[in-house]
Each structure stands twice: as structure tokens, then as C-alpha cells.
Design a protein around this motif. Structure first.
Motif, PDB file in Angstrom:
ATOM      1  N   LEU A 103       0.819  -1.202   0.000  1.00 38.48           N
ATOM      2  CA  LEU A 103       0.000   0.000   0.000  1.00 38.48           C
ATOM      3  C   LEU A 103       0.859   1.261   0.000  1.00 38.48           C
ATOM      4  CD1 LEU A 103      -2.748   1.302  -0.001  1.00 38.48           C
ATOM      5  CD2 LEU A 103      -2.832   1.002   2.470  1.00 38.48           C
ATOM      6  N   LEU A 104       1.924   1.265   0.792  1.00 42.93           N
ATOM      7  CA  LEU A 104       2.821   2.427   0.795  1.00 42.93           C
ATOM      8  C   LEU A 104       3.483   2.624  -0.570  1.00 42.93           C
ATOM      9  CD1 LEU A 104       4.459   2.057   4.320  1.00 42.93           C
ATOM     10  CD2 LEU A 104       2.924   3.878   3.558  1.00 42.93           C
ATOM     11  N   GLU A 105       3.870   1.531  -1.219  1.00 41.09           N
ATOM     12  CA  GLU A 105       4.464   1.637  -2.559  1.00 41.09           C
ATOM     13  C   GLU A 105       3.448   2.188  -3.557  1.00 41.09           C
ATOM     14  OE1 GLU A 105       6.099  -2.171  -3.615  1.00 41.09           O
ATOM     15  OE2 GLU A 105       7.545  -2.108  -1.963  1.00 41.09           O
ATOM     16  N   ARG A 106       2.207   1.749  -3.446  1.00 49.90           N
ATOM     17  CA  ARG A 106       1.151   2.230  -4.343  1.00 49.90           C
ATOM     18  C   ARG A 106       0.934   3.729  -4.167  1.00 49.90           C
ATOM     19  NH1 ARG A 106      -3.390   0.153  -7.217  1.00 49.90           N
ATOM     20  NH2 ARG A 106      -4.366   2.003  -8.089  1.00 49.90           N
ATOM     21  N   ILE A 107       0.895   4.174  -2.914  1.00 47.19           N
ATOM     22  CA  ILE A 107       0.722   5.596  -2.630  1.00 47.19           C
ATOM     23  C   ILE A 107       1.900   6.392  -3.194  1.00 47.19           C
ATOM     24  CG2 ILE A 107       0.674   7.313  -0.766  1.00 47.19           C
ATOM     25  CD1 ILE A 107      -0.940   5.173   0.856  1.00 47.19           C
ATOM     26  N   GLU A 108       3.113   5.877  -2.999  1.00 42.18           N
ATOM     27  CA  GLU A 108       4.300   6.554  -3.522  1.00 42.18           C
ATOM     28  C   GLU A 108       4.266   6.617  -5.048  1.00 42.18           C
ATOM     29  OE1 GLU A 108       9.179   6.236  -3.418  1.00 42.18           O
ATOM     30  OE2 GLU A 108       7.985   4.704  -2.424  1.00 42.18           O
ATOM     31  N   ASP A 109       3.854   5.527  -5.699  1.00 37.86           N
ATOM     32  CA  ASP A 109       3.765   5.513  -7.157  1.00 37.86           C
ATOM     33  C   ASP A 109       2.771   6.553  -7.662  1.00 37.86           C
ATOM     34  OD1 ASP A 109       5.623   3.481  -7.238  1.00 37.86           O
ATOM     35  OD2 ASP A 109       4.157   1.888  -7.660  1.00 37.86           O
ATOM     36  N   GLU A 110       1.611   6.642  -7.007  1.00 41.44           N
ATOM     37  CA  GLU A 110       0.613   7.630  -7.421  1.00 41.44           C
ATOM     38  C   GLU A 110       1.129   9.048  -7.215  1.00 41.44           C
ATOM     39  OE1 GLU A 110      -3.405   7.111  -6.130  1.00 41.44           O
ATOM     40  OE2 GLU A 110      -3.368   4.965  -6.586  1.00 41.44           O
ATOM     41  N   TYR A 111       1.836   9.280  -6.104  1.00 46.80           N
ATOM     42  CA  TYR A 111       2.422  10.595  -5.853  1.00 46.80           C
ATOM     43  C   TYR A 111       3.436  10.931  -6.950  1.00 46.80           C
ATOM     44  CZ  TYR A 111       5.090  14.341  -3.719  1.00 46.80           C
ATOM     45  OH  TYR A 111       5.724  15.533  -3.491  1.00 46.80           O
ATOM     46  N   ASP A 112       4.284   9.968  -7.293  1.00 43.79           N
ATOM     47  CA  ASP A 112       5.277  10.192  -8.344  1.00 43.79           C
ATOM     48  C   ASP A 112       4.621  10.498  -9.683  1.00 43.79           C
ATOM     49  OD1 ASP A 112       7.282   9.719  -6.486  1.00 43.79           O
ATOM     50  OD2 ASP A 112       7.697   7.675  -7.179  1.00 43.79           O
ATOM     51  N   LEU A 113       3.566   9.760 -10.018  1.00 42.36           N
ATOM     52  CA  LEU A 113       2.860  10.001 -11.276  1.00 42.36           C
ATOM     53  C   LEU A 113       2.221  11.381 -11.302  1.00 42.36           C
ATOM     54  CD1 LEU A 113       1.206   6.519 -11.903  1.00 42.36           C
ATOM     55  CD2 LEU A 113       3.023   7.592 -13.251  1.00 42.36           C
ATOM     56  N   GLN A 114       1.673  11.800 -10.171  1.00 39.60           N
ATOM     57  CA  GLN A 114       1.074  13.139 -10.090  1.00 39.60           C
ATOM     58  C   GLN A 114       2.144  14.220 -10.244  1.00 39.60           C
ATOM     59  OE1 GLN A 114      -2.109  14.098 -10.049  1.00 39.60           O
ATOM     60  NE2 GLN A 114      -1.432  16.224 -10.106  1.00 39.60           N
ATOM     61  N   ALA A 115       3.278  14.038  -9.577  1.00 43.24           N
ATOM     62  CA  ALA A 115       4.371  15.012  -9.687  1.00 43.24           C
ATOM     63  C   ALA A 115       4.870  15.083 -11.130  1.00 43.24           C
ATOM     64  CB  ALA A 115       5.512  14.635  -8.745  1.00 43.24           C
ATOM     65  N   PHE A 116       4.966  13.935 -11.789  1.00 37.24           N
ATOM     66  CA  PHE A 116       5.416  13.913 -13.179  1.00 37.24           C
ATOM     67  C   PHE A 116       4.391  14.591 -14.088  1.00 37.24           C
ATOM     68  CE2 PHE A 116       5.829  11.894 -17.364  1.00 37.24           C
ATOM     69  CZ  PHE A 116       7.125  12.282 -17.669  1.00 37.24           C
TER      70      PHE A 116
END
Length: 74
Positions: free
Chosen positions: A35-48
């Protein structure tokens, strides 16, 4: 530490347990880390996406890498 209750089918639990055993972790650790990895991935995609939007709009502000090193005192 808090506890979260998660309702899953027996088949899903078997999958989680098998995966956890393969990775030498508990089911709780696997769920938490995933779940933490999923949240981090979504944050990274939003930042990108924000970066790309600023770049496309011509509003992207950048600076030379040496200025960044100075700010970080590296």
C-alpha cells in the motif's frame, strides 16, 4: 501501532500468505509495504504529470544542478 481489519476471501488470504512466505515476510508487512508503494507511485505520477503540464505550458522553472547542490550543502 494501530490495527486495521481487512475482510478477504479465503482464496485471497491463501494468495497473500503464499506471497508473504515467498518473500519471507508476514501478510501484514506485505499489505503495508504494498500500500505504501502504491501511494508513492501515485504521488510520483502526479508530480510527473504536473511537471509535464508546466513544461507544456512553458511555465516550468528550472535551475542549474550546481545551485541545487549549494542549497543542499552538498
Amino acid at each position: 501501532m494501530q490495527t486495521i481489519r481487512l475482510n478477504v476471501s479465503e482464496e485471497e488470504l491463501n494468495i497473500f500468505e503464499a506471497y508473504a512466505r515467498r518473500h519471507n515476510r508476514t501478510v501484514s508487512e506485505i499489505i503495508r509495504l504494498t500500500l505504501l508503494e502504491r501511494i508513492e507511485d501515485e504521488y510520483d505520477l502526479q508530480a510527473f504529470a504536473e511537471y509535464e503540464a508546466e513544461k507544456q505550458a512553458g511555465t516550468l522553472r528550472t535551475k542549474p544542478i550546481n545551485e541545487l547542490w549549494e542549497e543542499l550543502e552538498l
